[in-house]
Design a protein around this motif. Structure first.
Motif, short mmCIF file in Angstrom:
data_model
loop_
_atom_site.label_atom_id
_atom_site.label_comp_id
_atom_site.label_asym_id
_atom_site.label_seq_id
_atom_site.Cartn_x
_atom_site.Cartn_y
_atom_site.Cartn_z
N TYR A 45 34.09 31.42 35.68
CA TYR A 45 34.89 30.80 36.61
C TYR A 45 35.93 30.06 35.87
CZ TYR A 45 36.32 28.21 40.72
OH TYR A 45 37.22 27.73 41.67
N ASP A 46 35.91 29.60 34.88
CA ASP A 46 36.75 29.16 33.77
C ASP A 46 38.02 30.24 33.48
OD1 ASP A 46 38.07 26.94 32.02
OD2 ASP A 46 37.51 28.22 30.67
N TYR A 47 37.63 31.46 33.28
CA TYR A 47 38.33 32.59 33.10
C TYR A 47 39.27 32.78 33.92
CZ TYR A 47 36.84 33.63 28.13
OH TYR A 47 36.50 33.57 26.87
N LEU A 48 38.75 32.72 35.32
CA LEU A 48 39.30 32.95 36.80
C LEU A 48 40.37 31.94 36.80
CD1 LEU A 48 39.47 34.30 39.53
CD2 LEU A 48 38.42 32.28 40.22
N LEU A 49 40.21 30.81 36.24
CA LEU A 49 41.22 29.78 36.56
C LEU A 49 42.52 30.05 35.76
CD1 LEU A 49 39.02 26.47 37.46
CD2 LEU A 49 40.19 28.06 38.94
N PHE A 74 41.22 37.47 33.70
CA PHE A 74 40.40 38.13 34.63
C PHE A 74 39.29 39.27 34.11
CE2 PHE A 74 44.28 37.09 37.21
CZ PHE A 74 44.02 36.05 37.81
N GLU A 75 39.82 39.85 33.25
CA GLU A 75 38.96 40.81 32.75
C GLU A 75 37.70 40.13 32.00
OE1 GLU A 75 41.72 43.71 30.88
OE2 GLU A 75 41.91 44.71 32.83
N GLN A 76 38.03 39.02 31.35
CA GLN A 76 37.05 38.39 30.69
C GLN A 76 35.92 37.97 31.62
OE1 GLN A 76 36.14 37.95 27.16
NE2 GLN A 76 37.82 39.62 26.87
N ALA A 77 36.35 37.40 32.78
CA ALA A 77 35.48 36.85 33.65
C ALA A 77 34.73 38.01 34.22
CB ALA A 77 36.36 36.19 34.91
N ALA A 89 33.71 39.07 42.52
CA ALA A 89 34.75 39.50 43.42
C ALA A 89 36.16 38.97 43.28
CB ALA A 89 34.32 39.46 44.80
N MET A 90 35.98 37.53 43.04
CA MET A 90 37.61 36.77 43.02
C MET A 90 38.21 37.25 41.66
SD MET A 90 36.40 33.02 44.38
CE MET A 90 38.09 32.35 44.07
N ALA A 91 37.64 37.65 40.57
CA ALA A 91 38.15 38.16 39.19
C ALA A 91 38.86 39.51 39.51
CB ALA A 91 37.04 38.11 38.03
N HIS A 92 37.96 40.40 40.19
CA HIS A 92 38.58 41.45 40.73
C HIS A 92 39.79 41.62 41.24
CE1 HIS A 92 35.48 44.30 38.94
NE2 HIS A 92 34.47 43.21 39.37
N ALA A 93 39.83 40.63 42.17
CA ALA A 93 40.84 40.41 43.19
C ALA A 93 42.26 39.71 42.34
CB ALA A 93 40.80 39.42 44.25
N GLY A 94 41.80 39.00 41.38
CA GLY A 94 42.77 38.39 40.39
C GLY A 94 43.71 39.65 39.72
N VAL A 95 42.58 40.47 39.13
CA VAL A 95 43.19 41.66 38.44
C VAL A 95 44.24 42.54 39.19
CG1 VAL A 95 42.68 44.05 37.33
CG2 VAL A 95 41.17 41.90 36.73
N ALA A 96 43.79 42.64 40.67
CA ALA A 96 44.70 43.36 41.46
C ALA A 96 45.88 42.70 41.52
CB ALA A 96 44.06 43.45 42.93
N ASN A 97 45.80 41.25 41.75
CA ASN A 97 47.23 40.70 42.20
C ASN A 97 47.91 40.64 40.85
OD1 ASN A 97 48.69 38.65 43.72
ND2 ASN A 97 48.03 37.33 42.38
N ALA A 98 47.47 40.42 39.78
CA ALA A 98 48.35 40.45 38.62
C ALA A 98 48.76 41.85 38.32
CB ALA A 98 47.58 39.94 37.41
#
Length: 169
Positions: free
Chosen positions: A16-20, A38-41, A49-58
């Motif tokens: 979660y910290d990596y996500l933030l 995001f990939e570390q997360a 799922a939120m980390a995968h969405a973060g990769v997609a967004n970036a």
């Protein structure tokens, strides 16, 4: 509502910290670092799922801002598909879909996805930024301006969110 509040996006606090961190880098448009975070997360929690969405967004932002390399668009699509496969109701996944559509100049589609995400989570990260940008890019200035107060209430801490709304004004 209690179930939604009680649901943890991950059991791994470091993930979660990596996500933030990834979100912070995305806001600053340090996209390489964002993707790494995001990939570390995801390494720590492959079903986050939120980390995968973060990769997609970036990746969609990278596609849009840095030469429209199809590699980034494909990576964004795959990550978004994974996020929504893990959690079909994930607002962040819908925002990633919106960002991908926006990057391809499919503004009506982006607007539709953002509205779907906002229905699920009013303060979804990046929602009003993309919504404002899509309204502005499609010449729908009055609709953008009408949402300004709502956008500030939901995402006022995202300094990128102000740009498309101020431009629309």
């Amino acid at each position: 509502e209690k179930d939604t509040i009680a649901k943890k996006p991950t059991e791994n606090s470091l993930a979660y910290d990596y996500l933030l961190r990834g979100r912070s880098y995305t806001r600053r448009e340090s996209l390489e670092y964002a993707i790494q975070m995001f990939e570390q997360a995801i390494k720590l929690d492959p079903v986050f799922a939120m980390a995968h969405a973060g990769v997609a967004n970036a990746c969609a932002v990278k596609y849009e801002y840095h030469g429209k390399d199809p590699h980034w668009l494909e990576k964004a699509r795959k990550a978004c598909d994974r996020a929504l496969a893990l959690d079909p109701q994930l607002a962040d996944g819908l925002i990633a879909r919106a960002r991908i559509a926006y990057a391809q100049q499919k503004y009506d589609e982006a607007i539709e996805y953002v509205h779907m995400a906002i229905e699920k989570k009013k303060d979804c990260e990046g929602a009003y930024n993309i919504l404002g940008r899509a309204y502005f890019a499609s010449g729908r200035y009055h609709e953008a301006v009408a949402l300004f107060d709502e956008a500030i209430a939901a995402n006022g801490d995202d300094y990128n969110m102000y740009i498309p709304f101020v431009n629309a004004m």
